[in-house]
Structures are given as structure tokens and as C-alpha cells.
Write an enzyme that holds these catalytic residues in place. Structure first.
Site, mmCIF file in Angstrom:
data_model
loop_
_atom_site.group_PDB
_atom_site.id
_atom_site.type_symbol
_atom_site.label_atom_id
_atom_site.label_comp_id
_atom_site.label_asym_id
_atom_site.label_seq_id
_atom_site.Cartn_x
_atom_site.Cartn_y
_atom_site.Cartn_z
ATOM 1 N N LEU A 117 0.794 -1.222 0.000
ATOM 2 C CA LEU A 117 0.000 0.000 0.000
ATOM 3 C C LEU A 117 0.827 1.274 0.000
ATOM 4 O O LEU A 117 0.272 2.362 0.061
ATOM 5 C CB LEU A 117 -0.948 -0.008 1.209
ATOM 6 C CG LEU A 117 -1.912 -1.187 1.261
ATOM 7 C CD1 LEU A 117 -2.716 -1.147 2.548
ATOM 8 C CD2 LEU A 117 -2.827 -1.186 0.061
ATOM 9 N N ASP A 118 2.140 1.166 -0.089
ATOM 10 C CA ASP A 118 2.967 2.372 -0.007
ATOM 11 C C ASP A 118 4.146 2.274 -0.980
ATOM 12 O O ASP A 118 5.302 2.266 -0.583
ATOM 13 C CB ASP A 118 3.459 2.553 1.421
ATOM 14 C CG ASP A 118 4.028 3.943 1.674
ATOM 15 O OD1 ASP A 118 3.758 4.857 0.867
ATOM 16 O OD2 ASP A 118 4.749 4.102 2.677
#
Length: 68
Positions: free
Chosen positions: A52-53
Site C-alpha cells: 500500500l505504499d
């Protein structure tokens, strides 16, 4: 919810870009990194994990020495 914690194996992509005189990778290097990133993300997704990053700070490159 499941998490993966990984050991930092080498410098991150942002650090390596800053070390380049031109602040750019060659097209060959860019394509090689891109293909490997896609392959690794596909592996994570296959096992049900999401990253997610995604950013240059979170993309680590190893020296290629896998003897340890």
C-alpha cells in the site's frame, strides 16, 4: 489482517538515483527495475498481500550477493 516485515537488504531506489550524476537511470536499467518490481508485486498478490505504499524510498535493491 496479515503483515509482512522484511529485512532491509540494500539501498533504496531513491538513494541510488541520487548517487547517479545525471539523477537518472538509463532506459535499460529503468526497464530492468520495472520488470522485476512487477514480478515481485505479482508474487505478493498471488499470496494475497497488497503493498500500500509504493514509492522510491520503499523499493530496496540488493547487491546481488545471495551467499548469506
Amino acid at each position: 489482517m496479515a503483515y509482512i516485515v522484511m529485512v532491509k537488504n540494500g539501498p533504496n531506489l531513491k538513494h541510488l538515483i541520487r548517487k547517479c550524476k545525471s539523477r537518472r537511470f538509463s532506459i535499460k536499467t529503468t526497464l530492468q527495475i520495472g520488470i522485476q518490481m512487477i514480478e515481485r508485486l505479482e508474487s505478493l498478490h498471488h499470496y494475497g498481500y497488497l503493498h500500500l505504499d509504493l514509492k522510491p524510498d520503499n523499493i530496496l535493491l540488493s547487491s546481488g550477493d545471495r551467499s548469506s
